[in-house]
Design a protein around this motif. Structure first.
Motif, PDB file in Angstrom:
ATOM      1  N   UNK A 196     -17.322  -0.542  -7.616  1.00 19.58           N
ATOM      2  CA  UNK A 196     -15.807  -0.596  -7.054  1.00 19.58           C
ATOM      3  C   UNK A 196     -15.939   0.266  -5.688  1.00 19.58           C
ATOM      4  N   UNK A 197     -15.350  -0.411  -4.624  1.00 17.86           N
ATOM      5  CA  UNK A 197     -15.294   0.191  -3.341  1.00 17.86           C
ATOM      6  C   UNK A 197     -13.978   0.379  -3.105  1.00 17.86           C
ATOM      7  N   UNK A 198     -13.574   1.659  -2.214  1.00 22.31           N
ATOM      8  CA  UNK A 198     -12.216   1.836  -1.743  1.00 22.31           C
ATOM      9  C   UNK A 198     -11.782   1.095  -0.722  1.00 22.31           C
ATOM     10  N   UNK A 199     -10.546   1.412  -0.659  1.00 25.26           N
ATOM     11  CA  UNK A 199      -9.807   0.401   0.560  1.00 25.26           C
ATOM     12  C   UNK A 199     -10.298   0.816   1.826  1.00 25.26           C
ATOM     13  N   UNK A 200     -11.008   2.075   2.014  1.00 21.38           N
ATOM     14  CA  UNK A 200     -11.696   2.346   3.332  1.00 21.38           C
ATOM     15  C   UNK A 200     -13.148   1.433   3.636  1.00 21.38           C
ATOM     16  N   UNK A 201     -13.514   0.921   2.737  1.00 21.41           N
ATOM     17  CA  UNK A 201     -14.882   0.304   2.563  1.00 21.41           C
ATOM     18  C   UNK A 201     -14.305  -1.118   2.866  1.00 21.41           C
ATOM     19  N   UNK A 202     -13.458  -1.639   2.459  1.00 23.77           N
ATOM     20  CA  UNK A 202     -12.749  -2.896   2.637  1.00 23.77           C
ATOM     21  C   UNK A 202     -12.487  -3.202   3.821  1.00 23.77           C
TER      22      UNK A 202
ATOM     23  N   UNK B  66     -30.000 -15.557   2.818  1.00 18.50           N
ATOM     24  CA  UNK B  66     -29.761 -14.388   1.745  1.00 18.50           C
ATOM     25  C   UNK B  66     -29.325 -13.171   2.388  1.00 18.50           C
ATOM     26  N   UNK B  67     -29.633 -12.830   3.448  1.00 11.04           N
ATOM     27  CA  UNK B  67     -29.198 -11.647   4.211  1.00 11.04           C
ATOM     28  C   UNK B  67     -27.842 -11.648   4.737  1.00 11.04           C
ATOM     29  N   UNK B  68     -27.234 -12.963   5.104  1.00  2.00           N
ATOM     30  CA  UNK B  68     -25.947 -13.089   5.681  1.00  2.00           C
ATOM     31  C   UNK B  68     -24.974 -12.315   4.895  1.00  2.00           C
ATOM     32  N   UNK B  69     -24.840 -12.410   3.716  1.00  2.00           N
ATOM     33  CA  UNK B  69     -23.756 -11.537   3.026  1.00  2.00           C
ATOM     34  C   UNK B  69     -23.685 -10.146   3.545  1.00  2.00           C
ATOM     35  N   UNK B  70     -24.971  -9.535   3.511  1.00  3.09           N
ATOM     36  CA  UNK B  70     -25.100  -7.994   3.715  1.00  3.09           C
ATOM     37  C   UNK B  70     -24.510  -7.841   5.134  1.00  3.09           C
ATOM     38  N   UNK B  71     -25.099  -8.865   6.009  1.00  6.24           N
ATOM     39  CA  UNK B  71     -24.727  -8.429   7.435  1.00  6.24           C
ATOM     40  C   UNK B  71     -23.305  -8.628   7.766  1.00  6.24           C
ATOM     41  N   UNK B  72     -22.500  -9.326   7.092  1.00  2.50           N
ATOM     42  CA  UNK B  72     -21.271  -9.510   7.153  1.00  2.50           C
ATOM     43  C   UNK B  72     -20.356  -8.310   6.398  1.00  2.50           C
ATOM     44  N   UNK B  73     -20.554  -7.932   5.272  1.00  2.00           N
ATOM     45  CA  UNK B  73     -20.188  -6.837   4.656  1.00  2.00           C
ATOM     46  C   UNK B  73     -21.018  -5.791   4.132  1.00  2.00           C
ATOM     47  N   UNK B  74     -21.422  -4.837   5.236  1.00  2.00           N
ATOM     48  CA  UNK B  74     -22.630  -3.947   4.457  1.00  2.00           C
ATOM     49  C   UNK B  74     -22.141  -2.576   3.819  1.00  2.00           C
ATOM     50  N   UNK B  75     -20.832  -2.348   3.981  1.00  2.00           N
ATOM     51  CA  UNK B  75     -20.341  -1.108   3.240  1.00  2.00           C
ATOM     52  C   UNK B  75     -20.047  -1.697   1.700  1.00  2.00           C
TER      53      UNK B  75
END
Length: 135
Positions: free
Chosen positions: A65-71, A111-120
């Motif tokens: 679970x990530x917080x609102x700030x990460x989102x 496969x690296x595209x998702x982390x490049x878009x949302x790393x936090x």
């Protein structure tokens, strides 16, 4: 045997695109660290840059679970740098798919595209440590 294959794939990856992708992440990290407010993005970018240099044998895992700030941070990241880095992954994957030996590299690139878009909210761990959580 598996470790040897990972090293071979990582060396091929590094020579045929990994160094350029990592340079893009390092550049994004430097720019983010210069703008004081975006230092967390810079740190995430540096972490992914190291992963982009040597990806085989490691996995990207959600922290949970990530917080609102990460989102909110991920949304800002997509607009500022993520979309450009994702385009870089696609453009690097296309010539990799052109040869037989490059197909696994192209798949890894995509496969690296998702982390490049949302790393936090993500963490990179060795594949041997990764144990999927049953749902």
């Amino acid at each position: 045997m598996r470790n040897t294959l990972s090293v071979v794939m990582n060396v091929i990856w590094l020579l045929f695109g990994g160094i350029w992708l990592a340079a893009g992440y390092f550049l994004a990290g430097i720019i983010c660290c210069l703008l004081i407010v975006t230092i967390p993005f810079g740190i995430a970018s540096f972490r992914i840059a190291v992963y982009a240099l040597w990806p085989f044998g490691r996995r990207v895992v959600d922290r949970g679970r990530v917080g609102a700030f990460s989102t909110i941070g991920n949304v800002i990241w997509v607009l500022v740098a993520g979309i450009w880095i994702a385009i870089g992954h696609v453009l690097t994957a296309i010539p990799m798919f052109a040869s037989i030996i490059g197909i696994p590299l192209g798949i890894a690139n995509l496969k690296m595209i998702p982390i490049s878009l949302m790393p936090l909210g993500k963490v990179i761990v060795p594949s041997a440590q990764y144990l999927p959580v049953p749902r």
